[in-house]
Write a protein that holds these residues in place. Sequence first.
Motif, PDB file in Angstrom:
ATOM      1  N   TRP A  26       0.746  -1.396   0.157  1.00  0.00           N
ATOM      2  CA  TRP A  26      -0.194  -0.015   0.191  1.00  0.00           C
ATOM      3  C   TRP A  26       0.130   1.457  -0.041  1.00  0.00           C
ATOM      4  O   TRP A  26       1.111   1.856   0.590  1.00  0.00           O
ATOM      5  CB  TRP A  26      -0.498  -0.474   1.266  1.00  0.00           C
ATOM      6  N   GLN A  28      -0.069   4.673  -0.245  1.00  0.00           N
ATOM      7  CA  GLN A  28      -0.264   5.610  -0.014  1.00  0.00           C
ATOM      8  C   GLN A  28      -1.935   5.530   0.980  1.00  0.00           C
ATOM      9  O   GLN A  28      -2.867   4.804   0.713  1.00  0.00           O
ATOM     10  CB  GLN A  28      -0.184   7.121  -0.101  1.00  0.00           C
ATOM     11  N   PRO A  29      -2.049   6.324   2.643  1.00  0.00           N
ATOM     12  CA  PRO A  29      -3.841   5.449   2.832  1.00  0.00           C
ATOM     13  C   PRO A  29      -4.905   5.895   1.637  1.00  0.00           C
ATOM     14  O   PRO A  29      -4.417   6.629   0.740  1.00  0.00           O
ATOM     15  CB  PRO A  29      -3.925   6.276   4.030  1.00  0.00           C
ATOM     16  N   THR A  30      -5.719   5.399   2.149  1.00  0.00           N
ATOM     17  CA  THR A  30      -7.235   5.701   1.153  1.00  0.00           C
ATOM     18  C   THR A  30      -8.127   6.780   1.775  1.00  0.00           C
ATOM     19  O   THR A  30      -7.249   7.263   2.767  1.00  0.00           O
ATOM     20  CB  THR A  30      -7.979   4.240   0.615  1.00  0.00           C
ATOM     21  N   GLN A  33      -8.774   6.103   4.994  1.00  0.00           N
ATOM     22  CA  GLN A  33      -7.791   5.979   5.883  1.00  0.00           C
ATOM     23  C   GLN A  33      -7.334   7.145   6.736  1.00  0.00           C
ATOM     24  O   GLN A  33      -6.955   7.263   7.511  1.00  0.00           O
ATOM     25  CB  GLN A  33      -6.764   4.566   5.516  1.00  0.00           C
ATOM     26  N   GLY A  53     -15.149  -1.161  -0.846  1.00  0.00           N
ATOM     27  CA  GLY A  53     -13.648  -1.234  -0.937  1.00  0.00           C
ATOM     28  C   GLY A  53     -12.768  -0.382  -0.987  1.00  0.00           C
ATOM     29  O   GLY A  53     -11.862  -0.011  -1.667  1.00  0.00           O
ATOM     30  N   SER A  54     -13.023   0.838  -0.319  1.00  0.00           N
ATOM     31  CA  SER A  54     -13.037   2.438  -0.325  1.00  0.00           C
ATOM     32  C   SER A  54     -11.091   1.997   1.030  1.00  0.00           C
ATOM     33  O   SER A  54     -10.520   2.703   1.465  1.00  0.00           O
ATOM     34  CB  SER A  54     -13.516   2.962   0.651  1.00  0.00           C
ATOM     35  N   GLY A  55     -11.107   0.773   1.224  1.00  0.00           N
ATOM     36  CA  GLY A  55      -9.660   0.268   2.438  1.00  0.00           C
ATOM     37  C   GLY A  55     -10.720   0.465   3.992  1.00  0.00           C
ATOM     38  O   GLY A  55      -9.776   1.188   4.672  1.00  0.00           O
ATOM     39  N   LYS A  56     -12.261   0.695   4.177  1.00  0.00           N
ATOM     40  CA  LYS A  56     -12.327   0.645   5.423  1.00  0.00           C
ATOM     41  C   LYS A  56     -12.872  -0.038   6.389  1.00  0.00           C
ATOM     42  O   LYS A  56     -12.026   0.016   8.334  1.00  0.00           O
ATOM     43  CB  LYS A  56     -14.010   0.658   5.617  1.00  0.00           C
ATOM     44  N   THR A  57     -11.488  -1.765   6.497  1.00  0.00           N
ATOM     45  CA  THR A  57     -10.813  -2.568   7.409  1.00  0.00           C
ATOM     46  C   THR A  57      -9.889  -1.938   7.761  1.00  0.00           C
ATOM     47  O   THR A  57      -9.894  -1.930   8.800  1.00  0.00           O
ATOM     48  CB  THR A  57     -11.222  -4.087   7.042  1.00  0.00           C
ATOM     49  N   ALA A  58      -9.181  -1.497   7.081  1.00  0.00           N
ATOM     50  CA  ALA A  58      -8.022  -1.196   7.719  1.00  0.00           C
ATOM     51  C   ALA A  58      -8.040   0.263   8.523  1.00  0.00           C
ATOM     52  O   ALA A  58      -7.425   0.736   9.261  1.00  0.00           O
ATOM     53  CB  ALA A  58      -6.912  -1.352   6.295  1.00  0.00           C
ATOM     54  N   MET A  98      -7.116  -9.454   7.726  1.00  0.00           N
ATOM     55  CA  MET A  98      -6.130  -8.007   7.388  1.00  0.00           C
ATOM     56  C   MET A  98      -5.748  -7.517   8.614  1.00  0.00           C
ATOM     57  O   MET A  98      -4.947  -7.874   8.631  1.00  0.00           O
ATOM     58  CB  MET A  98      -7.470  -7.469   6.789  1.00  0.00           C
ATOM     59  N   ASP A 352     -14.449  -9.653   0.703  1.00  0.00           N
ATOM     60  CA  ASP A 352     -13.539  -9.253  -0.359  1.00  0.00           C
ATOM     61  C   ASP A 352     -13.135 -10.077  -1.308  1.00  0.00           C
ATOM     62  O   ASP A 352     -12.044 -10.265  -1.168  1.00  0.00           O
ATOM     63  CB  ASP A 352     -12.336  -8.811   1.120  1.00  0.00           C
ATOM     64  N   GLN A 354     -11.439 -10.076  -4.317  1.00  0.00           N
ATOM     65  CA  GLN A 354     -10.391  -9.139  -4.988  1.00  0.00           C
ATOM     66  C   GLN A 354      -9.938  -9.474  -6.170  1.00  0.00           C
ATOM     67  O   GLN A 354     -10.010 -10.238  -7.101  1.00  0.00           O
ATOM     68  CB  GLN A 354      -8.613  -9.610  -4.148  1.00  0.00           C
ATOM     69  N   ARG A 380     -12.666  -1.656  -6.809  1.00  0.00           N
ATOM     70  CA  ARG A 380     -11.595  -1.991  -4.889  1.00  0.00           C
ATOM     71  C   ARG A 380     -10.358  -1.023  -5.263  1.00  0.00           C
ATOM     72  O   ARG A 380      -9.779  -1.443  -6.234  1.00  0.00           O
ATOM     73  CB  ARG A 380     -12.611  -2.621  -4.518  1.00  0.00           C
ATOM     74  N   ALA A 381     -10.343  -0.791  -4.327  1.00  0.00           N
ATOM     75  CA  ALA A 381      -9.019   0.195  -3.635  1.00  0.00           C
ATOM     76  C   ALA A 381      -8.923   1.227  -5.203  1.00  0.00           C
ATOM     77  O   ALA A 381      -9.600   1.971  -5.837  1.00  0.00           O
ATOM     78  CB  ALA A 381      -8.094  -0.680  -3.776  1.00  0.00           C
TER      79      ALA A 381
HETATM   80  P1  AMP Z   1     -12.712  -2.640   2.319  1.00  0.00           P
HETATM   81  O1  AMP Z   1     -12.595  -1.905   1.687  1.00  0.00           O
HETATM   82  O2  AMP Z   1     -11.506  -2.893   3.624  1.00  0.00           O
HETATM   83  O3  AMP Z   1     -12.671  -3.992   2.159  1.00  0.00           O
HETATM   84  O4  AMP Z   1     -10.601  -2.643   1.217  1.00  0.00           O
HETATM   85  C1  AMP Z   1     -11.105  -3.429  -0.171  1.00  0.00           C
HETATM   86  C2  AMP Z   1      -9.025  -3.940  -0.276  1.00  0.00           C
HETATM   87  O5  AMP Z   1      -8.296  -2.414  -0.434  1.00  0.00           O
HETATM   88  C3  AMP Z   1      -8.559  -5.121  -0.227  1.00  0.00           C
HETATM   89  O6  AMP Z   1      -8.426  -5.654  -0.399  1.00  0.00           O
HETATM   90  C4  AMP Z   1      -7.329  -4.473   1.473  1.00  0.00           C
HETATM   91  O7  AMP Z   1      -6.592  -4.902   0.785  1.00  0.00           O
HETATM   92  C5  AMP Z   1      -6.971  -2.889  -0.406  1.00  0.00           C
HETATM   93  N1  AMP Z   1      -6.319  -1.916   0.574  1.00  0.00           N
HETATM   94  C6  AMP Z   1      -7.304  -0.698   1.671  1.00  0.00           C
HETATM   95  N2  AMP Z   1      -6.583  -0.154   1.528  1.00  0.00           N
HETATM   96  C7  AMP Z   1      -5.802  -0.250   0.957  1.00  0.00           C
HETATM   97  C8  AMP Z   1      -4.413   0.969   0.364  1.00  0.00           C
HETATM   98  N3  AMP Z   1      -4.166   1.833   1.536  1.00  0.00           N
HETATM   99  N4  AMP Z   1      -3.931   1.268  -0.464  1.00  0.00           N
HETATM  100  C9  AMP Z   1      -4.463  -0.211  -1.608  1.00  0.00           C
HETATM  101  N5  AMP Z   1      -5.279  -0.749  -1.092  1.00  0.00           N
HETATM  102  C10 AMP Z   1      -5.343  -0.876  -0.114  1.00  0.00           C
END
Ligand code: AMP
Length: 554
Positions: A26, A28-30, A33, A53-58, A98, A352, A354, A380-381
Motif C-alpha cells: 500500500w 498511501q492511505p485511502t 484511512q 472497497g474503500s479500505g474501511k477495514t484497515a 486483514m 473481499d 479481490q 475496489r481500492a
Molecule cells: P475494504 O474496503 O476494507 O474491504 O478493502 C478493500 C481492499 O482494499 C482490500 O483488498 C484491501 O487489501 C485494499 N486496501 C486497503 N487499504 C489499501 C491502501 N491503502 N492501498 C491499497 N489497497 C488497500
Amino acid sequence: MAAERLQFHELGLDDRLLKAVADLGWSQPTLIQEKAIPLALEGKDLLARARTGSGKTAAYAIPVIQRILSSKQSVREQAVRALVLVPTKELGQQVQTMMRQLATFCSRDVRVADISGKADVSTQRPILMEKPDVVVGTPSRILAHLNAQNLVLHSSLEMLVVDEADLIFSFGFEDDLKNLLCHLPKIYQSFLMSATFCEEVQALKELLLHNPVILKLQGSQLPDGTQLDQYSITCEEEDKFLLIYTLLKLHLVRGKTLVFVGAVDRSYRLKLFLEQFGIPACVLNSELPVQSRCHMITQFNQGLYDCIIATDEQSLVDPAGSSQTKGKEKKKGTEKGGKAKDKEYGVSRGVDFQNVANVINFDFPTSVESYIHRVGRTARADNSGTALSFISHTEQDLLAEVEEALSGEDGTSTLKPYEFKMEEIEGFRYRCRDAMRAVTKQAVREARLKEIKQELLNSEKLKTYFEDNPRDLQLLRHDKDLHPAVVKPHMRNVPDYLIPETLKGTGNPLSNNRRRRRLKSKPDGVLRSSFKKNIPGKNPLKSFRYKKGHAGKS
Ligand code: AMP
C-alpha cells in the motif's frame, strides 16, 4: 490541483505497522484511512460511511492495533481489548485476515481471533480462554460466549467496532447486539462503519457513540466513471443465456468475473448451461458449508477461478436497506421451498473478492442498495472495473430506480447502454437452446444436491454441519445417483462460421491453445468486442471501444 494526501509514515504509527503496510504494497492511505486514522488515534468515536472497497477495514484495524501496542507498553497483562462485530462469517474471516496481516510484525503483542463461525461454542472456548487482544465475531456468536462466560469484556474492553452496521440489522442481529452491549464496560472507544446511514444505524449511533466524528466521505457510494464503467442491456430470459454464453465463450469478458443471479436454482441452471460449452464456473450460495464458501473466495482471490456465479439471496428475501423491509426482517431467510438459509451469509456485502474485473447482473438486483453492494465488488481500492446488468422487461422499473439513485448531479445517467448487436449472435441461438433444454428442473435439483454433498464431504467440519443441519443429512441419505446434464463434445467448440465477422479474433480458445495462452497473458479487460482494439501497455478498460460496425459506440 488536488490537496497533498497524507502518507502512512505521517500518521504516527508504530514501525511494525508501517512495515506491514509496506509489505501489503500500500503506497498511501485511502481517503477513509487518511481521515479516520488520525481521528481514531486521538481517541474519537467515529461513524463512517464509506463505499465498499474503500479500505474501511484497515481504517479501523490500523488504529485498533496501534492502540493495543500503546496500551501494552504500560499494561502487559493479556486481555481482550477490542471487539469487532461483523454481520457474516465471511466478513469475519476477512477482517481476521486483514488484521493479522497488519499485525504480522507484532503478532506476539496483537493476537486476533475470529469466532464468527465454524466450530461450535464449546470448541471455541479454549481460543477465548487465551484472551486474544482482538475478538472478531457475529453478534449472536459473541453473545453466546458472553453468556457462557467464555468471554468477559466488562473490565478489559477498550475498543468496539461495528462493521457493516446496516447489514447487522437487516440480518436480524438487532436484539443480540443490544443484549451484548450490557456486557461491555461504561467507557470504550467505538467505531461504527456502515454503507448507509439508515434509521437503525442512527439509533445505534445514539446508543454507542459519544460525541462522534461523522465521516461521509463519498457522495456516491460507487467509484466514478473513470474507475468503474457501468452498462445495462435489455434482454429477455433466453437472450440472457445467449449473451452470457457469447461474452464468456468469446472472451469478451476478460478477467475475474462475478455473475449474480437471483436464486440458488438459477445459479445451478446457469452453471449447467455453461458447463455444456466447457465454460467452468463456481457456484456460491448460502447452502454451501461456510468452509467451502470461504475456501472458494480465497481460491478465487488467488486466481484459481475466473468466474463465480453468486446468489445474492439476501437481496431477494430481504433487500438490505429497503425501506419497506427495514427492521421487519425475519431472523432467517427462507426460500420458496421453505429451506432455511444461513443468516450469516452475505456474498454481495463486505466480502473481499479481490481484483474482480467484472460484475454481471444476470438477474437485476431488487434494490438500489443491493445494486451498489454487488457492483461494489469490482473497482475496489485503486483498481478499475466494469459492471454489466442484463435487464428483462419486468426489471425496467428497478433499473430506473437505480439510475435515479446513481445519476450525477447534472442528471447524467451512470449506466450507459451496452450497445451489443444481439442480431449478430443469432447464429449461436440454436446451440444455446439446445443447452438450455438439457438443463431440466431435475438436472438443476440433482446438481444442487450433488454440490452440497460434495462440498460437505470436502469440508473438514462435516460432523458439525450435519449436527446443525439434520435436514440436509436426511436429504443426502435419500439422494439418488446424480445424472449430470449430458455434455456434447461439439458444444465445447465454436465453429468459425458462427462467429460474427465483428467478433472474429476474439478467439476460440479450445481450438487454438497457443492463441489462448497469448490472450490469457493480456491484461484483464471487459466486454470488449475485439482484442485488436487493445492498446498495448494501456489498461484496456480505459481504452474500451466497440469495434466499428458491431456496435454504435466507436
Ligand atoms: P475494504 O474496503 O476494507 O474491504 O478493502 C478493500 C481492499 O482494499 C482490500 O483488498 C484491501 O487489501 C485494499 N486496501 C486497503 N487499504 C489499501 C491502501 N491503502 N492501498 C491499497 N489497497 C488497500
